[in-house]
Design an enzyme around this catalytic site. Structure first.
Site, PDB file in Angstrom:
ATOM      1  N   LYS A 190      69.890  72.851  21.392  1.00 23.32           N
ATOM      2  CA  LYS A 190      71.498  73.341  21.083  1.00 23.32           C
ATOM      3  C   LYS A 190      71.160  74.446  19.180  1.00 23.32           C
ATOM      4  O   LYS A 190      70.133  73.788  18.607  1.00 23.32           O
ATOM      5  CB  LYS A 190      71.871  71.781  20.297  1.00 23.32           C
ATOM      6  CG  LYS A 190      73.146  71.993  19.797  1.00 23.32           C
ATOM      7  CD  LYS A 190      73.478  70.963  19.244  1.00 23.32           C
ATOM      8  CE  LYS A 190      72.874  71.277  17.316  1.00 23.32           C
ATOM      9  NZ  LYS A 190      73.567  72.956  17.059  1.00 23.32           N
ATOM     10  N   SER A 244      67.259  69.774   8.137  1.00 28.74           N
ATOM     11  CA  SER A 244      67.361  69.524   6.905  1.00 28.74           C
ATOM     12  C   SER A 244      66.306  68.101   6.576  1.00 28.74           C
ATOM     13  O   SER A 244      66.559  67.347   8.030  1.00 28.74           O
ATOM     14  CB  SER A 244      68.465  69.114   6.263  1.00 28.74           C
ATOM     15  OG  SER A 244      69.189  68.228   6.878  1.00 28.74           O
ATOM     16  N   CYS A 301      62.408  77.489   5.125  1.00 31.51           N
ATOM     17  CA  CYS A 301      61.698  75.918   4.003  1.00 31.51           C
ATOM     18  C   CYS A 301      60.103  76.109   3.951  1.00 31.51           C
ATOM     19  O   CYS A 301      60.260  75.857   2.763  1.00 31.51           O
ATOM     20  CB  CYS A 301      61.055  75.016   5.607  1.00 31.51           C
ATOM     21  SG  CYS A 301      60.839  75.826   7.072  1.00 31.51           S
ATOM     22  N   GLU A 400      65.756  71.021  -2.807  1.00 29.12           N
ATOM     23  CA  GLU A 400      65.605  71.900  -2.309  1.00 29.12           C
ATOM     24  C   GLU A 400      66.530  72.596  -2.217  1.00 29.12           C
ATOM     25  O   GLU A 400      67.591  72.432  -1.691  1.00 29.12           O
ATOM     26  CB  GLU A 400      65.886  72.008  -0.263  1.00 29.12           C
ATOM     27  CG  GLU A 400      64.973  72.957   0.557  1.00 29.12           C
ATOM     28  CD  GLU A 400      64.402  72.895   2.165  1.00 29.12           C
ATOM     29  OE1 GLU A 400      64.110  73.536   2.083  1.00 29.12           O
ATOM     30  OE2 GLU A 400      65.736  71.913   2.803  1.00 29.12           O
TER      31      GLU A 400
END
Length: 496
Positions: A190, A244, A301, A400
């Protein structure tokens, strides 16, 4: 490297036709429910509409993967035969490299030059690596008593649900799909709803390369619906997710509420980049720091979003970074001269701008950037942004941002640098610049990060593992270690 001009890329982009249906059981299948628009951050235009998977459609894809694993040929093929199919996938990715790079650029905004030279190179190399590795693994026969034979065999874990983000849609899909297929698993992939098109093309390529029906399925949809259905499905044996930390927690809950499937997570980061005064080349350290935070629009990231620099050289290094930030060419990602493209969408741009506003409110000093740009294009572009005088306890230093926003923090000694570096909930990556071998080793060991780069940043290849510590996740992508996520160890004890 593609040498196409801006006009040629514009012409070829306009001629693209995009997939719109799920790829399930070896065929394209239209969705039975609503669809959603895929909007290009380049200019705000709708590229196409794709199916928004229902629970039933996710279940259909999982059922296809279950049949392919339980009764199909793929897990029962000789590993060398599986490897040959993966190598064919790599060849087809190479053959369709320009189309795939254009698709990635249009759906998520990165410059075509980066999509072609970096994203596609990495995706191709991933399938080639695991294709070559497939028949190189060995089982074990431990030495036991003379009248027994002990065997330790590594078997495919089953049906893998892979949920991947939009920032490197093909690379990160490859990091999960390729080792899972090499191990003999079947997969339901996905992609992010922001970047579903390249993943649908990957599903078609897998079938064209010779994957049996049901071995690689691709369903499109949003996280709260399609992602949740995949996470809760009792016939999914392994869930591999990049995204996340907040969503990673959801997948752990889904596993607890369903079949206790194994969940492998590669999550957020707030990576420190430490510059000591004895760095072998301060100018190169500054240039690399700027490249690292502005590459891919800062949507990484591992982006070195915290520049920790010794106070004795902080002014020099910061000035060099700011100069480079002001030189970065932000523009149309289809222009070969563009260095930084568009952020993935309006919602994400607003979140990054909110962080910038918070940084100003917290007392940080904005040295350059901070504003939206090229608004007349309809796209979502942001200026490269640098703050200094960032407090170590502020949101700017700890959370972040996932955008082209750099926070500069000064320190006075190595112990303080390590404390600052480790003072977040994340532990994905870190950088260190020093000419002292002992310092390189001792500081690298002290940093709580899955990867530490010394006198460089974002370097490596598929032979080394990638993953994080703390709330940056668990497990490892890349290298032979990735196969550990998609296999089970079985002991067979034979009395002779």
């Amino acid at each position: 490297m593609s040498a196409l001009t801006h006009d040629e890329l514009l012409s070829r982009a306009k001629a693209l036709e995009f997939p719109a249906h799920h790829h399930i059981d070896g065929t394209d299948e239209p969705g039975s429910g609503p669809s959603f628009a895929v909007v290009s951050p380049r200019d705000g235009q709708v590229l196409t509409r794709v199916a928004d998977a229902t629970d039933a459609e996710v279940g259909h894809a999982v059922a296809a993967a279950r049949r392919a694993f339980d009764t199909g040929p793929w897990p029962r093929l000789a590993p060398a035969d599986r490897g040959r199919v993966l190598l064919r996938i790599a060849d087809l990715l190479e053959e369709q490299r320009e189309r795939l790079a254009l698709t990635v650029t249009l759906e998520m905004g990165k410059p075509f030059t980066d999509a072609y030279a970096i994203e596609l190179r990495a995706a191709i190399a991933t399938f080639r690596y695991y294709g070559q590795l497939a028949d190189k693994l060995t089982d074990e026969a431990p030495h036991t008593a003379p009248d027994t034979l002990a065997l330790v065999t590594r078997e495919p874990a089953g049906v893998v649900g892979a949920v991947v983000p939009w920032n490197f849609p093909l690379t990160l899909a490859g990091w999960k799909v390729a080792p899972a297929l090499a191990a003999g698993c079947t997969v339901v992939l996905k992609p992010s709803e922001s970047s579903p098109l390249s993943a649908l093309l990957l599903g078609r390529i897998g079938t064209e390369a010779g994957l049996p029906p049901g071995v690689l399925n691709v369903v499109t949809g949003d996280g709260p619906t399609a992602g949740r259905a995949l996470g809760l499905h009792p016939d999914v044996d392994v869930l591999a997710f990049t995204g996340s930390t907040a969503v990673g927690r959801h997948f752990l809950r889904y596993a607890a509420d369903s079949n206790l499937k194994r969940v492998w997570l590669e999550l957020g980061g707030k990576s420190p980049n430490i510059v000591l005064p004895d760095a072998p080349d301060l100018d190169r350290a500054a240039a690399t720091a700027a490249w690292g935070i502005f590459f891919n629009q800062g949507e990484m990231c591992t982006a070195p979003s915290r520049l920790l620099v010794h106070s004795s050289v902080a002014e020099r290094v910061t000035e060099a970074v700011v100069r480079r930030a002001r030189e970065v060419r932000v523009g149309d990602p289809l222009d070969p001269a563009t260095e930084m493209g568009a952020l993935v969408g309006e919602g994400h741009l607003e979140r990054v701008q909110d962080h910038i506003g918070t940084g100003l409110a917290e007392g940080a000093r904005l040295l350059t950037g901070g504003s939206r740009t090229l608004a007349g294009t309809g796209g979502t572009y942001l200026e490269p942004t640098v703050f200094d005088r960032v407090g170590p306890g502020t949101r700017l230093a700890r959370e972040e941002i996932f955008g082209p926003v750099l926070s500069v923090l000064a320190f006075d000694d190595v112990a303080e640098a390590v404390r600052l570096a480790n003072a977040t909930e994340y532990g994905l990556a870190a950088g260190l610049w020093t000419a002292d071998l002992s310092t390189a080793h001792t500081v690298s060991r002290a940093l709580r990060a899955g990867t530490v780069w010394v006198n460089c940043y974002e370097e490596g290849d598929l032979t080394v593992p990638f993953g994080g510590m703390k709330q940056s996740g668990n497990g490892r992508d890349k290298s032979a270690h990735a196969l550990e996520k998609y296999t089970e160890l079985k002991t067979t004890w034979i009395q002779l």
